[in-house]
Scaffold this active site. Sequence first.
Site, PDB file in Angstrom:
ATOM      1  N   SER A  34       4.461  -1.214  -1.953  1.00 60.05           N
ATOM      2  CA  SER A  34       5.897  -1.410  -1.658  1.00 60.05           C
ATOM      3  C   SER A  34       6.346  -0.290  -0.728  1.00 60.05           C
ATOM      4  CB  SER A  34       6.701  -1.328  -2.959  1.00 60.05           C
ATOM      5  OG  SER A  34       8.075  -1.178  -2.686  1.00 60.05           O
ATOM      6  N   TYR A  44       9.109   2.368 -11.126  1.00 61.30           N
ATOM      7  CA  TYR A  44       8.530   1.413 -10.160  1.00 61.30           C
ATOM      8  C   TYR A  44       8.001   2.176  -8.941  1.00 61.30           C
ATOM      9  CZ  TYR A  44       8.306  -2.548  -6.882  1.00 61.30           C
ATOM     10  OH  TYR A  44       7.897  -3.488  -5.961  1.00 61.30           O
TER      11      TYR A  44
END
Length: 253
Positions: free
Chosen positions: A143, A156
């Site tokens: 990501s 995350y």
Amino acid sequence: MQDFSNKSALVTGAGSGIGRGIALAFARAGARVAVSDIDVAGGEQTVRMIQAFGGAGHFYPCDVSRAGDVSALVAAVVKDAGSLDFAVNNAAVGVETDALPDVPEAVFDRIMAVNVKGVFLCLQQQIKQMAQQGRGAIVNIASVNAYRPQNRQSVYTASKHAVLGLTRNAAIDAASIGVRINAIAPGAIDTPMLEAALRNAPAGRDQIIDKMSLIGRLGLPEDVAKAALWLCSDDASFTYGHTLAVDGGYLVR
Ligand SMILES: NC(=O)c1ccc[n+]([C@@H]2O[C@H](COP(=O)([O-])OP(=O)(O)OC[C@H]3O[C@@H](n4cnc5c(N)ncnc54)[C@H](O)[C@@H]3O)[C@@H](O)[C@H]2O)c1
């Protein structure tokens, strides 16, 4: 477009969003696709979408955080397809919504179990199989959070940093046995995971889209799929341990 006829591809988390887009793209390129997910209905839906255009897709249920599931998955794919040429480790759970002091321990444990341990377990089994074949290519989905943190996404973000670490180190270990390992860092891609994050965002949707891309639109699963297929192809045969941003230019600013 790549020609992946007679190739076998495995995509985790392929019952939704980016994973589904990658599975469809592999199938359109002629590969036999192992569609894997913890979500049976979503996975079976992806298989139906592949079969609708005459592609070869088969569903394999698997929770990537469980070692037994992952070794059974790779064994079943190899038994059915005869080899494992490509693997995309895409399954992950989304962002938490609390600031770090308030994140429940169970949320930390689940995000790490799926996003980090899941990629680790998949890499182990995939590399073992590809080592026997003497060839293979793996793409891990990270990501942009691995480069730029966001508000209230500490765990995350940490999990996606770990995906980069696993990718880069595994790339070194596996290069000598003919296996290439790379990663993709998607930006804001229009999927159910992003929709959930936008629902919880204090800023408006349009403001977020503006902040997250140079071109005023969200990315599509197909945008990530094209990058994943390129990284798996022989066109990328000199590309090792790299992370390709597919982010509408978000990381440029
Ligand atoms: N959508 C974005 O904007 C965005 C941005 C950056 C990175 N990513 C990454 O892209 C990947 C795909 O995200 P998405 O947006 O398509 O999400 P999504 O929620 O639409 O799809 C994720 C899929 O993973 C599956 N999954 C969850 N836990 C699992 C487990 N334990 N075992 C197997 N499968 C499991 C889900 O059932 C779901 O089908 C993830 O790695 C995510 O972190 C997404």
